[in-house]
Design a protein around this motif. Structure first.
Motif, short mmCIF file in Angstrom:
data_model
loop_
_atom_site.label_atom_id
_atom_site.label_comp_id
_atom_site.label_asym_id
_atom_site.label_seq_id
_atom_site.Cartn_x
_atom_site.Cartn_y
_atom_site.Cartn_z
N GLY A 1 0.77 -1.32 -0.05
CA GLY A 1 0.00 0.03 0.05
C GLY A 1 0.90 1.45 -0.08
N VAL A 2 1.90 1.21 0.88
CA VAL A 2 3.04 2.27 0.65
C VAL A 2 3.44 2.52 -0.57
CG1 VAL A 2 5.33 3.34 1.63
CG2 VAL A 2 3.49 2.31 3.34
N VAL A 3 3.65 1.44 -1.20
CA VAL A 3 4.34 1.58 -2.68
C VAL A 3 3.37 2.26 -3.53
CG1 VAL A 3 5.00 0.24 -4.65
CG2 VAL A 3 5.87 -0.66 -2.51
N LEU A 4 2.11 2.01 -3.55
CA LEU A 4 0.99 2.55 -4.42
C LEU A 4 0.94 4.10 -3.96
CD1 LEU A 4 -1.51 -0.38 -4.36
CD2 LEU A 4 -0.19 0.53 -6.22
N ASP A 5 1.14 4.53 -2.62
CA ASP A 5 0.77 6.02 -2.11
C ASP A 5 2.25 6.45 -2.66
OD1 ASP A 5 -1.51 5.49 -1.15
OD2 ASP A 5 -0.68 5.20 0.85
N ALA A 6 3.13 6.29 -3.09
CA ALA A 6 4.34 6.95 -3.50
C ALA A 6 4.13 7.46 -4.97
CB ALA A 6 5.57 6.22 -3.69
N THR A 7 3.93 8.73 -5.05
CA THR A 7 3.51 9.61 -6.13
C THR A 7 4.66 10.43 -6.57
OG1 THR A 7 2.52 11.29 -5.02
CG2 THR A 7 0.85 9.53 -5.70
N THR A 8 5.43 10.90 -5.89
CA THR A 8 6.56 11.71 -6.47
C THR A 8 7.76 10.85 -6.67
OG1 THR A 8 7.54 12.25 -4.20
CG2 THR A 8 5.76 13.72 -5.09
N LYS A 9 8.88 11.51 -7.51
CA LYS A 9 10.01 10.71 -7.64
C LYS A 9 10.68 10.54 -6.27
CE LYS A 9 13.99 11.00 -10.76
NZ LYS A 9 14.93 11.77 -11.61
N GLU A 10 10.71 11.42 -5.43
CA GLU A 10 11.26 11.40 -4.08
C GLU A 10 10.84 10.11 -3.38
OE1 GLU A 10 11.98 13.71 0.21
OE2 GLU A 10 10.70 14.50 -1.46
N GLU A 11 9.60 10.02 -3.46
CA GLU A 11 8.68 9.16 -2.57
C GLU A 11 9.03 7.57 -3.34
OE1 GLU A 11 5.01 11.87 -1.46
OE2 GLU A 11 4.86 10.66 -2.79
N ARG A 12 9.04 7.45 -4.44
CA ARG A 12 9.41 6.48 -5.00
C ARG A 12 10.68 5.81 -4.86
NH1 ARG A 12 5.90 8.83 -9.29
NH2 ARG A 12 8.09 9.30 -10.52
N LYS A 13 11.68 7.04 -4.75
CA LYS A 13 13.00 6.53 -4.40
C LYS A 13 13.16 5.84 -2.93
CE LYS A 13 16.11 9.39 -7.29
NZ LYS A 13 16.74 10.35 -7.30
N LEU A 14 12.36 6.64 -2.06
CA LEU A 14 12.41 5.93 -0.84
C LEU A 14 11.84 4.53 -0.75
CD1 LEU A 14 11.23 9.16 1.43
CD2 LEU A 14 13.55 8.06 1.60
N VAL A 15 10.73 4.41 -1.40
CA VAL A 15 9.91 3.19 -1.19
C VAL A 15 10.89 2.19 -1.90
CG1 VAL A 15 8.20 2.03 -2.27
CG2 VAL A 15 7.70 4.13 -1.25
N GLN A 16 11.55 2.40 -3.10
CA GLN A 16 12.42 1.42 -3.75
C GLN A 16 13.48 1.17 -2.93
OE1 GLN A 16 13.95 2.75 -7.38
NE2 GLN A 16 14.29 0.51 -8.16
N LYS A 17 14.28 2.00 -2.19
CA LYS A 17 15.30 1.75 -1.30
C LYS A 17 15.03 0.95 -0.20
CE LYS A 17 18.80 4.39 1.42
NZ LYS A 17 19.17 5.55 2.26
N TYR A 18 13.72 0.98 0.44
CA TYR A 18 13.50 0.18 1.59
C TYR A 18 12.73 -0.89 1.59
CZ TYR A 18 15.84 4.05 4.27
OH TYR A 18 16.85 4.78 4.68
N LEU A 19 11.67 -0.84 0.66
CA LEU A 19 10.58 -1.90 0.55
C LEU A 19 10.71 -2.76 -0.66
CD1 LEU A 19 7.63 0.24 1.83
CD2 LEU A 19 8.99 -1.65 3.02
N MET A 20 11.76 -2.38 -1.67
CA MET A 20 11.69 -3.19 -2.83
C MET A 20 12.96 -3.66 -3.11
SD MET A 20 9.39 -0.56 -5.24
CE MET A 20 8.73 -1.63 -6.48
N ASN A 21 13.72 -4.22 -2.01
CA ASN A 21 14.69 -4.89 -2.20
C ASN A 21 14.88 -6.23 -1.49
OD1 ASN A 21 15.13 -3.79 0.16
ND2 ASN A 21 17.03 -2.57 -0.27
#
Length: 64
Positions: A44-64
């Protein structure tokens, strides 16, 4: 972190930029059903990430 705390935490994203890191830490420390549910909250947090900055944070912590 219990599931109620995690749900409350995820509801603070994207305003609170520390959420992905905190949730990732909770996922790493959990197991079984709790881990599965925390991962779903992370989705759900991944889906809430709409800006480039937010997507980078999500990718760094939740998508590895």
């Amino acid at each position: 972190m219990n599931l109620d705390d995690a749900l409350a935490l995820t509801q603070r994203f994207p305003k609170d930029k520390t959420v992905p890191e905190k949730l990732a830490d909770a996922i790493k420390k959990s197991s079984g059903y709790e881990k599965d549910m925390l991962i779903k909250l992370g989705e759900g947090v991944v889906l809430d990430a709409t800006t480039k900055e937010e997507r980078k944070l999500v990718q760094k912590y939740l998508m590895n």
